[in-house]
Design a protein around this motif. Sequence first.
Motif, PDB file in Angstrom:
ATOM      1  N   PRO A  70       1.012  -1.355   0.165  1.00 52.09           N
ATOM      2  CA  PRO A  70      -0.525  -0.291  -0.386  1.00 52.09           C
ATOM      3  C   PRO A  70       1.258   1.086  -0.175  1.00 52.09           C
ATOM      4  CG  PRO A  70       0.440  -0.965   2.584  1.00 52.09           C
ATOM      5  CD  PRO A  70       0.953  -2.360   1.200  1.00 52.09           C
ATOM      6  N   GLU A  71       0.400   2.277  -0.349  1.00 51.65           N
ATOM      7  CA  GLU A  71       1.168   3.234  -0.474  1.00 51.65           C
ATOM      8  C   GLU A  71       1.858   4.059   0.933  1.00 51.65           C
ATOM      9  OE1 GLU A  71       2.924   6.721  -2.365  1.00 51.65           O
ATOM     10  OE2 GLU A  71       0.839   5.425  -3.601  1.00 51.65           O
ATOM     11  N   GLY A  72       3.097   4.165   0.717  1.00 56.31           N
ATOM     12  CA  GLY A  72       4.056   4.917   2.613  1.00 56.31           C
ATOM     13  C   GLY A  72       4.276   3.164   2.466  1.00 56.31           C
ATOM     14  N   ALA A  73       3.984   2.319   2.537  1.00 52.61           N
ATOM     15  CA  ALA A  73       4.566   0.660   3.070  1.00 52.61           C
ATOM     16  C   ALA A  73       5.862   0.660   2.338  1.00 52.61           C
ATOM     17  CB  ALA A  73       3.382   0.113   3.006  1.00 52.61           C
ATOM     18  N   ARG A  74       7.004   0.562   3.072  1.00 53.68           N
ATOM     19  CA  ARG A  74       7.513  -0.437   2.482  1.00 53.68           C
ATOM     20  C   ARG A  74       7.991  -1.724   1.994  1.00 53.68           C
ATOM     21  NH1 ARG A  74      12.326  -0.598   6.944  1.00 53.68           N
ATOM     22  NH2 ARG A  74      12.154  -2.577   6.545  1.00 53.68           N
ATOM     23  N   SER A  75       8.608  -1.818   0.435  1.00 52.18           N
ATOM     24  CA  SER A  75       8.670  -2.412  -0.010  1.00 52.18           C
ATOM     25  C   SER A  75       9.377  -3.680   0.629  1.00 52.18           C
ATOM     26  CB  SER A  75       8.986  -2.863  -1.482  1.00 52.18           C
ATOM     27  OG  SER A  75       8.194  -2.009  -1.869  1.00 52.18           O
ATOM     28  N   GLY A  76       9.394  -5.132   1.012  1.00 50.91           N
ATOM     29  CA  GLY A  76      10.411  -6.336   1.558  1.00 50.91           C
ATOM     30  C   GLY A  76      10.301  -7.300   0.294  1.00 50.91           C
ATOM     31  N   PRO A  77      10.707  -8.149   1.069  1.00 57.27           N
ATOM     32  CA  PRO A  77      11.273  -9.891   0.184  1.00 57.27           C
ATOM     33  C   PRO A  77       9.678 -10.297  -0.632  1.00 57.27           C
ATOM     34  CG  PRO A  77      12.295  -9.846   2.445  1.00 57.27           C
ATOM     35  CD  PRO A  77      10.885  -8.796   2.692  1.00 57.27           C
ATOM     36  N   GLY A  78       9.601 -10.581  -2.471  1.00 61.52           N
ATOM     37  CA  GLY A  78       8.425 -10.972  -2.400  1.00 61.52           C
ATOM     38  C   GLY A  78       7.917  -9.504  -3.361  1.00 61.52           C
ATOM     39  N   ASP A  79       7.772  -8.850  -2.820  1.00 58.64           N
ATOM     40  CA  ASP A  79       7.305  -7.267  -3.196  1.00 58.64           C
ATOM     41  C   ASP A  79       7.292  -7.109  -4.881  1.00 58.64           C
ATOM     42  OD1 ASP A  79       5.175  -6.875  -0.946  1.00 58.64           O
ATOM     43  OD2 ASP A  79       6.500  -6.284  -0.066  1.00 58.64           O
ATOM     44  N   THR A  80       6.784  -6.640  -5.187  1.00 59.50           N
ATOM     45  CA  THR A  80       7.081  -6.010  -6.945  1.00 59.50           C
ATOM     46  C   THR A  80       6.878  -5.086  -7.085  1.00 59.50           C
ATOM     47  OG1 THR A  80       6.244  -8.107  -7.729  1.00 59.50           O
ATOM     48  CG2 THR A  80       6.696  -6.322  -9.500  1.00 59.50           C
ATOM     49  N   ASP A  81       7.607  -3.794  -7.205  1.00 64.80           N
ATOM     50  CA  ASP A  81       7.588  -2.074  -7.413  1.00 64.80           C
ATOM     51  C   ASP A  81       7.628  -1.672  -9.000  1.00 64.80           C
ATOM     52  OD1 ASP A  81       7.401  -2.063  -5.581  1.00 64.80           O
ATOM     53  OD2 ASP A  81       8.683  -1.092  -4.907  1.00 64.80           O
ATOM     54  N   LEU A  82       7.044  -1.746  -9.837  1.00 63.29           N
ATOM     55  CA  LEU A  82       6.583  -1.412 -11.396  1.00 63.29           C
ATOM     56  C   LEU A  82       6.826  -0.220 -11.738  1.00 63.29           C
ATOM     57  CD1 LEU A  82       6.446  -2.277 -14.784  1.00 63.29           C
ATOM     58  CD2 LEU A  82       4.779  -2.933 -13.554  1.00 63.29           C
ATOM     59  N   VAL A  83       7.304   0.897 -12.542  1.00 62.55           N
ATOM     60  CA  VAL A  83       7.171   1.762 -13.245  1.00 62.55           C
ATOM     61  C   VAL A  83       7.567   2.236 -14.701  1.00 62.55           C
ATOM     62  CG1 VAL A  83       9.261   3.358 -12.532  1.00 62.55           C
ATOM     63  CG2 VAL A  83       7.460   4.873 -13.156  1.00 62.55           C
ATOM     64  N   ILE A  84       5.737   2.942 -14.782  1.00 62.12           N
ATOM     65  CA  ILE A  84       6.720   2.643 -17.101  1.00 62.12           C
ATOM     66  C   ILE A  84       6.243   3.849 -16.743  1.00 62.12           C
ATOM     67  CG2 ILE A  84       5.212   1.450 -18.614  1.00 62.12           C
ATOM     68  CD1 ILE A  84       4.215  -0.586 -17.479  1.00 62.12           C
ATOM     69  N   TYR A  85       7.508   3.963 -17.716  1.00 65.48           N
ATOM     70  CA  TYR A  85       6.940   5.445 -17.458  1.00 65.48           C
ATOM     71  C   TYR A  85       6.488   5.976 -19.391  1.00 65.48           C
ATOM     72  CZ  TYR A  85       9.831   6.836 -13.673  1.00 65.48           C
ATOM     73  OH  TYR A  85      10.424   6.945 -12.816  1.00 65.48           O
ATOM     74  N   SER A  86       5.887   7.114 -19.876  1.00 63.54           N
ATOM     75  CA  SER A  86       6.063   8.242 -21.345  1.00 63.54           C
ATOM     76  C   SER A  86       7.628   8.269 -21.593  1.00 63.54           C
ATOM     77  CB  SER A  86       5.282   8.920 -21.183  1.00 63.54           C
ATOM     78  OG  SER A  86       5.288  10.001 -20.488  1.00 63.54           O
ATOM     79  N   LEU A  87       7.312   7.498 -22.905  1.00 63.60           N
ATOM     80  CA  LEU A  87       8.641   7.963 -23.710  1.00 63.60           C
ATOM     81  C   LEU A  87       9.103   9.160 -23.607  1.00 63.60           C
ATOM     82  CD1 LEU A  87      10.681   7.284 -25.384  1.00 63.60           C
ATOM     83  CD2 LEU A  87       9.935   7.542 -27.540  1.00 63.60           C
TER      84      LEU A  87
END
Length: 266
Positions: A70-87
Motif C-alpha cells: 500500500p501507499e507509504g509502506a516499505r517494500s520487502g521480500p516478494g514484493d514487486t514495484d513497477l513504474v512505466i514512464y511515457s517515452l
Amino acid sequence: MPVAAPQTEYGNRELALTGEILRTVVGSGVHGIAIEGTDDHDEMGVFIEPPAYLMGLGKPSDHYVFRTQPEGARSGPGDTDLVIYSLRKYLRLATKGNPTALLPLYAPADAVLVVTPLGEELRRLVPAMLSQQAVRRFLGYLDSQLNRLVGRGPRRGTPNRPELVARFGYDVKYASHALRLAYQGREVARDGRLTLPMPEPERQRVLQVKRGEVRELGAVLDEIADVQSQVENLLAAGRTPLPAQPDLATVQEWCVEAHRQHWGWT
C-alpha cells in the motif's frame, strides 16, 4: 477476519501496457547484488502515448505505477514495484543522467522483459543520452544515500531500517547503495558506459557491505570517499570520454520519429 491492505496503483494501466516498447528488471536484481529473502523485485518500462493524449483533449499520462504494498509502506521480500514512464518523460530523466532511468538501457538480455523494435532503437540511443551530467547525478544520489546513512538532512535521527542498525550497527543497505553508486559513477566517468550486473570485484565488495560483513562504518565511509574523490578528479582533469552535455537534438529527433512510427504516421 483481517482485511488485506490495498495495493498501490495509479496512472492509466491500459494505456501503459498497450503502448509499452521496453521493460526491464531494475534495482538490486539487475545490479547483481540481490540477496535472496531480503530484496523486493523492481521493474521499469517505457510506453508511447496515443496521439489523442498529446495533441487532442486527452490529458497526458506520463507514468503508471503498480506496487504490491500500500501507499507509504516499505517494500520487502516478494514484493514487486513497477513504474512505466511515457517515452517523453523517460527521455527527460535519462538525458539528465538519472541513475535508475539509465538501467533499462544497459540491462542484460536476461533482464529484458518486454522489447519492441522501437525499444531496441531506444537502447541503441544511449550514446546520445549519456554525458557528464550523468556522473554528477550519480554523485548526487550517492550524497543522498550518505545523508540518510549518517543522519544528515531532513530525515536525520529517523533511520528507515532500525532493524539493520540494531543488527549491524549501521544501515548496511544505505551504505551498500552509496558504495555501488560511487563505483558505478567511476565506471561511467572513466569508461563512458555502465556494466550490468556490476563487474567484479566491485560487486562482491558491495555485497559484503550489504550482508553486514564489514563491521566498521568508518571503513565503508572511507572507501566511498576515496572512490568519490577519484570520480571528481576524472571530471576535473577532463579524463572522461563523455561530452559535457547530452546530444538533445539527436534524442529529440528520434523521439518525434518514434512517435510517428508507433502511431503509423510514416
